[in-house]
Design a protein around this motif. Structure first.
Motif, mmCIF file in Angstrom:
data_model
loop_
_atom_site.group_PDB
_atom_site.id
_atom_site.type_symbol
_atom_site.label_atom_id
_atom_site.label_comp_id
_atom_site.label_asym_id
_atom_site.label_seq_id
_atom_site.Cartn_x
_atom_site.Cartn_y
_atom_site.Cartn_z
ATOM 1 N N ALA A 110 60.138 86.291 -56.871
ATOM 2 C CA ALA A 110 59.047 87.280 -56.873
ATOM 3 C C ALA A 110 59.102 88.087 -58.173
ATOM 4 C CB ALA A 110 59.172 88.194 -55.653
ATOM 5 N N GLU A 111 58.704 87.456 -59.244
ATOM 6 C CA GLU A 111 58.788 88.062 -60.583
ATOM 7 C C GLU A 111 58.055 89.408 -60.592
ATOM 8 O OE1 GLU A 111 60.666 87.663 -63.855
ATOM 9 O OE2 GLU A 111 60.355 85.742 -62.849
ATOM 10 N N PRO A 112 58.741 90.495 -60.951
ATOM 11 C CA PRO A 112 58.029 91.782 -61.000
ATOM 12 C C PRO A 112 57.004 91.814 -62.134
ATOM 13 C CG PRO A 112 60.429 92.097 -61.009
ATOM 14 C CD PRO A 112 60.173 90.641 -61.245
ATOM 15 N N VAL A 113 56.031 92.686 -61.985
ATOM 16 C CA VAL A 113 55.070 92.903 -63.067
ATOM 17 C C VAL A 113 55.772 93.595 -64.234
ATOM 18 C CG1 VAL A 113 52.908 94.048 -63.683
ATOM 19 C CG2 VAL A 113 53.250 93.206 -61.357
ATOM 20 N N GLY A 114 56.743 94.420 -63.897
ATOM 21 C CA GLY A 114 57.473 95.128 -64.942
ATOM 22 C C GLY A 114 58.824 95.595 -64.439
ATOM 23 N N VAL A 115 59.791 95.639 -65.338
ATOM 24 C CA VAL A 115 61.125 96.181 -65.034
ATOM 25 C C VAL A 115 61.435 97.205 -66.115
ATOM 26 C CG1 VAL A 115 63.584 95.640 -64.898
ATOM 27 C CG2 VAL A 115 61.915 94.069 -63.901
ATOM 28 N N GLU A 116 61.759 98.417 -65.679
ATOM 29 C CA GLU A 116 61.921 99.539 -66.621
ATOM 30 C C GLU A 116 60.726 99.584 -67.582
ATOM 31 O OE1 GLU A 116 65.818 100.007 -68.273
ATOM 32 O OE2 GLU A 116 66.566 100.555 -66.297
ATOM 33 N N ARG A 117 59.581 99.483 -67.008
ATOM 34 C CA ARG A 117 58.354 99.425 -67.813
ATOM 35 C C ARG A 117 57.785 100.837 -68.025
ATOM 36 N NH1 ARG A 117 53.132 95.478 -67.621
ATOM 37 N NH2 ARG A 117 51.866 96.761 -68.989
ATOM 38 N N THR A 118 57.394 101.094 -69.251
ATOM 39 C CA THR A 118 56.771 102.383 -69.561
ATOM 40 C C THR A 118 55.281 102.308 -69.234
ATOM 41 O OG1 THR A 118 58.382 102.868 -71.276
ATOM 42 C CG2 THR A 118 56.303 104.057 -71.388
ATOM 43 N N VAL A 119 54.829 103.284 -68.464
ATOM 44 C CA VAL A 119 53.400 103.392 -68.146
ATOM 45 C C VAL A 119 52.951 104.789 -68.570
ATOM 46 C CG1 VAL A 119 53.432 101.752 -66.227
ATOM 47 C CG2 VAL A 119 53.909 104.165 -65.786
ATOM 48 N N GLY A 120 51.679 104.933 -68.816
ATOM 49 C CA GLY A 120 51.202 106.240 -69.250
ATOM 50 C C GLY A 120 49.729 106.395 -69.012
ATOM 51 N N THR A 121 49.308 107.649 -68.967
ATOM 52 C CA THR A 121 47.877 107.935 -68.837
ATOM 53 C C THR A 121 47.611 109.376 -69.255
ATOM 54 O OG1 THR A 121 45.979 107.905 -67.355
ATOM 55 C CG2 THR A 121 48.021 108.705 -66.415
ATOM 56 N N PRO A 122 46.442 109.604 -69.831
ATOM 57 C CA PRO A 122 46.048 111.004 -70.018
ATOM 58 C C PRO A 122 45.377 111.524 -68.749
ATOM 59 C CG PRO A 122 44.476 109.552 -71.092
ATOM 60 C CD PRO A 122 45.494 108.667 -70.433
ATOM 61 N N THR A 123 45.439 112.834 -68.543
ATOM 62 C CA THR A 123 44.589 113.498 -67.545
ATOM 63 C C THR A 123 43.822 114.564 -68.329
ATOM 64 O OG1 THR A 123 46.080 115.302 -66.946
ATOM 65 C CG2 THR A 123 46.457 113.177 -65.853
ATOM 66 N N ALA A 124 43.169 115.471 -67.638
ATOM 67 C CA ALA A 124 42.419 116.498 -68.366
ATOM 68 C C ALA A 124 43.343 117.348 -69.239
ATOM 69 C CB ALA A 124 41.669 117.384 -67.371
ATOM 70 N N ALA A 125 44.617 117.501 -68.827
ATOM 71 C CA ALA A 125 45.511 118.402 -69.563
ATOM 72 C C ALA A 125 46.818 117.757 -69.990
ATOM 73 C CB ALA A 125 45.816 119.632 -68.681
ATOM 74 N N LEU A 126 47.102 116.561 -69.511
ATOM 75 C CA LEU A 126 48.407 115.946 -69.765
ATOM 76 C C LEU A 126 48.276 114.645 -70.540
ATOM 77 C CD1 LEU A 126 49.890 116.004 -66.123
ATOM 78 C CD2 LEU A 126 50.165 117.752 -67.878
ATOM 79 N N ALA A 127 49.301 114.353 -71.355
ATOM 80 C CA ALA A 127 49.499 112.986 -71.853
ATOM 81 C C ALA A 127 50.795 112.539 -71.186
ATOM 82 C CB ALA A 127 49.618 112.975 -73.364
ATOM 83 N N ALA B 17 59.063 109.977 -50.319
ATOM 84 C CA ALA B 17 58.224 109.092 -51.149
ATOM 85 C C ALA B 17 56.832 109.700 -51.329
ATOM 86 C CB ALA B 17 58.129 107.711 -50.515
ATOM 87 N N ARG B 18 56.296 110.272 -50.237
ATOM 88 C CA ARG B 18 54.929 110.820 -50.267
ATOM 89 C C ARG B 18 54.851 112.049 -51.173
ATOM 90 N NH1 ARG B 18 54.661 111.470 -45.243
ATOM 91 N NH2 ARG B 18 54.120 109.299 -44.855
ATOM 92 N N SER B 19 55.901 112.892 -51.127
ATOM 93 C CA SER B 19 55.810 114.175 -51.841
ATOM 94 C C SER B 19 56.356 114.102 -53.267
ATOM 95 C CB SER B 19 56.575 115.248 -51.055
ATOM 96 O OG SER B 19 57.946 114.894 -50.983
ATOM 97 N N SER B 20 56.860 112.953 -53.682
ATOM 98 C CA SER B 20 57.465 112.856 -55.015
ATOM 99 C C SER B 20 56.406 112.949 -56.109
ATOM 100 C CB SER B 20 58.227 111.530 -55.142
ATOM 101 O OG SER B 20 58.502 111.262 -56.502
ATOM 102 N N LEU B 21 56.552 113.960 -56.950
ATOM 103 C CA LEU B 21 55.631 114.110 -58.089
ATOM 104 C C LEU B 21 55.757 112.904 -59.018
ATOM 105 C CD1 LEU B 21 53.741 116.194 -59.639
ATOM 106 C CD2 LEU B 21 55.782 116.777 -60.945
ATOM 107 N N ALA B 22 56.991 112.481 -59.278
ATOM 108 C CA ALA B 22 57.213 111.364 -60.197
ATOM 109 C C ALA B 22 56.527 110.097 -59.679
ATOM 110 C CB ALA B 22 58.707 111.125 -60.379
ATOM 111 N N LEU B 23 56.724 109.782 -58.402
ATOM 112 C CA LEU B 23 56.143 108.547 -57.870
ATOM 113 C C LEU B 23 54.613 108.589 -57.897
ATOM 114 C CD1 LEU B 23 58.415 107.565 -54.827
ATOM 115 C CD2 LEU B 23 58.389 106.620 -57.124
ATOM 116 N N GLY B 24 54.040 109.745 -57.589
ATOM 117 C CA GLY B 24 52.588 109.873 -57.635
ATOM 118 C C GLY B 24 52.060 109.637 -59.048
ATOM 119 N N VAL C 20 48.369 115.261 -56.808
ATOM 120 C CA VAL C 20 49.529 115.090 -57.687
ATOM 121 C C VAL C 20 49.201 115.572 -59.101
ATOM 122 C CG1 VAL C 20 50.952 113.338 -58.837
ATOM 123 C CG2 VAL C 20 50.578 113.201 -56.373
ATOM 124 N N VAL C 21 48.014 115.169 -59.585
ATOM 125 C CA VAL C 21 47.617 115.563 -60.945
ATOM 126 C C VAL C 21 47.466 117.082 -61.026
ATOM 127 C CG1 VAL C 21 45.768 115.420 -62.654
ATOM 128 C CG2 VAL C 21 46.554 113.354 -61.499
#
Ligand code: SF4
Length: 281
Positions: free
Chosen positions: A115-132, A170-177, A217-218
């Motif tokens: 079950a090959e993962p899509v990513g391992v220790e993969r960096t993901v990112g996104t801007p929001t209205a105030a965050l990079a 899991a539900r309340s984790s800011l990082a996971l969200g 979360v955002v």
């Protein structure tokens, strides 16, 4: 004028949320104030994360529990001394290594090596209205959608602490969200499911995000960032650094890297032994 986005990782946000003084010590004060030594549980966590990442680099036939245990040994490095890993002595380091090898091997035995993962220790990112926002995800799996119409990515975060996380964690984790949001945007697909994999017990705590919960979360992340930006602006305008970034004394002071530089933390809690958070081997 365009709004300058606040560059952040989950750790940067939670550091400010936990203690603004610790945030200043970590991200702003240069030279960096004196830190304490390593903690053994952090060393164990680093070795286990490295082993689990390298396991997926192995050719298919070598993705075995035995190889997983060997990878822990290889990642353990030179930690037989308290000065290089936070262990009490070589005997404790060895006992913990054997325990980690057994835990990682048992965890690997439950994985499907194909079950090959899509990513391992993969960096993901996104801007929001105030965050990079950017962050590195331990593993991104691809699983069939519950609706049966294709598949979608699942964010997996490894945990090793004594306390076994539950679905509320899991539900309340800011990082996971934030990881779910950034994974979806990076891969240009929907990402809803987040999981905490407690390696020692094999327990999986999970939550399914919705667009509403991700918006929450955002908002939470942007609120922390806005407080940090305000404190940094006050500092730049000449405010007293200790007033702009007050201490937030708590039980965490026993474990804070910056205790040697923080009289408040020293008064708040006695220093924890560097190996005190280890599970008995
Ligand atoms: S020792 Fe406590 S009060 Fe001081 S920086 Fe660390 S967490 Fe904050």
């Amino acid at each position: 004028m365009p709004v300058r986005l606040f560059r952040c990782t989950p750790t940067k946000l939670t550091t400010f949320e936990d203690c603004p003084r610790r945030y200043r010590f970590t991200y702003l004060d240069r030279p960096t104030p004196q830190r304490g030594g390593a903690f053994a549980h952090t060393s164990v966590g680093a070795a286990v994360h490295t082993a689990l990442a390298r396991w997926w680099d192995q050719p298919l036939e070598r993705r075995t529990p035995e190889r997983a245990a060997q990878l822990v040994t290889e990642a353990w490095g030179a930690w037989p001394t308290p000065a290089s890993g936070g262990f009490r002595d070589a005997e404790q380091s060895q006992a913990q290594r054997l325990r980690a090898e057994a835990g990682v091997a048992a965890y690997a035995a439950r994985l499907d090596p194909r079950a090959e993962p899509v990513g391992v220790e993969r960096t993901v990112g996104t801007p929001t209205a105030a965050l990079a926002f950017s962050g590195r995800v331990d593993r991104i799996d691809r699983r069939p959608r519950p609706e049966g119409d294709g598949d979608e990515p699942v964010v997996v975060d490894y945990k090793l602490g004594r306390r076994v996380p539950d679905d509320d964690d899991a539900r309340s984790s800011l990082a996971l969200g934030l990881y779910a949001l950034a994974t979806g945007r990076t891969l240009r697909t929907r990402c809803r499911r987040v999981e905490l994999h407690h390696v020692p017990s094999g327990t999986v705590a999970a939550a399914e995000h919705t667009s509403t919960s991700l918006e929450r979360v955002v908002r939470r992340a942007e609120s922390i960032a806005s407080d940090a930006v305000r404190a940094e602006a006050a500092l730049a305008a000449g405010a007293d650094p200790d007033e702009a970034f007050p201490t937030a004394p708590s039980a965490l002071c026993a474990w804070c890297d910056f205790r040697p530089s923080c009289p408040t933390g020293q008064r708040t809690a006695p220093a924890a032994e560097p190996w005190a958070a280890l599970d008995p081997a």
